[in-house]
Design an enzyme around this catalytic site. Sequence first.
Site, short mmCIF file in Angstrom:
data_model
loop_
_atom_site.label_atom_id
_atom_site.label_comp_id
_atom_site.label_asym_id
_atom_site.label_seq_id
_atom_site.Cartn_x
_atom_site.Cartn_y
_atom_site.Cartn_z
N THR A 26 14.03 -7.35 2.01
CA THR A 26 13.51 -6.13 1.39
C THR A 26 14.15 -5.82 0.05
O THR A 26 13.67 -4.97 -0.67
CB THR A 26 13.74 -4.93 2.32
OG1 THR A 26 15.15 -4.79 2.54
CG2 THR A 26 13.02 -5.12 3.66
N LYS A 27 15.28 -6.51 -0.26
CA LYS A 27 15.96 -6.28 -1.54
C LYS A 27 16.55 -7.59 -2.03
O LYS A 27 16.59 -8.59 -1.30
CB LYS A 27 17.03 -5.21 -1.40
CG LYS A 27 18.10 -5.51 -0.39
CD LYS A 27 19.06 -4.34 -0.23
CE LYS A 27 20.10 -4.67 0.82
NZ LYS A 27 21.03 -3.61 1.04
N LYS B 203 27.43 -14.02 5.08
CA LYS B 203 28.60 -14.60 4.40
C LYS B 203 28.12 -15.21 3.08
O LYS B 203 26.95 -15.17 2.77
CB LYS B 203 29.33 -15.62 5.27
CG LYS B 203 28.57 -16.88 5.58
CD LYS B 203 29.41 -17.75 6.52
CE LYS B 203 29.02 -19.21 6.43
NZ LYS B 203 29.91 -20.05 7.23
N HIS C 44 0.85 -1.20 0.00
CA HIS C 44 0.00 0.00 0.00
C HIS C 44 0.88 1.24 0.00
O HIS C 44 1.92 1.29 0.65
CB HIS C 44 -0.90 0.03 1.24
CG HIS C 44 -1.98 -1.00 1.19
ND1 HIS C 44 -3.17 -0.79 0.57
CD2 HIS C 44 -2.02 -2.25 1.68
CE1 HIS C 44 -3.92 -1.86 0.68
NE2 HIS C 44 -3.23 -2.77 1.36
#
Length: 178
Positions: free
Chosen positions: A153-154, A171, A101
């Site tokens: 998130t990425k 690692k 949202h």
Amino acid sequence: MKKLSYYVCISLYYLIARHLPGSDTPYSLGSKKIRGFLCKRIFKKAGKNINIEHGVYFASGRDIEIGDNSGLGLNCRVNGPLKIGNDVMIGPDVMIFTQNHRHDRLDIPMRLQTDPKRPVVIEDDVWIGARVIILPGVTIHKGAIVGAGAVVTKDVPEYAIVGGNPARVIKYRDGREV
């Protein structure tokens, strides 16, 4: 006829198969095979030997692809568009989101400010631990491991081991330095 088959299969999945015992119990009664059979007819693409565990929720499933020897763990909640490669292990209670949202307009309630869907891609030979959250638009590249409880998130690089909130590289499996 294909449309009818889809509606019959999705109804049987959510009414019965989703609630059958997990495949690791001695009384599983072939539940892995039943859920696999139905999901092959529900998902956009489903490979050989898939394992959809007890309690998995995948909305309509129409924009989900899952490769050979891959599975969704107990009580996972996933949305499409989602592409899961071959030999992927996804632990229990994992949540994969493909839409979010917005909150930038004050004249429209946030619940009405949806972003377009952004696909999530999980490449081959990935291990996702328990209770991981994966946000829209993320790609988890080949051979990666996502530690339990991480919030991704990425994008996750090839052969990276990530953990935390937000997930960070801890690692690499191939010996590279962080």
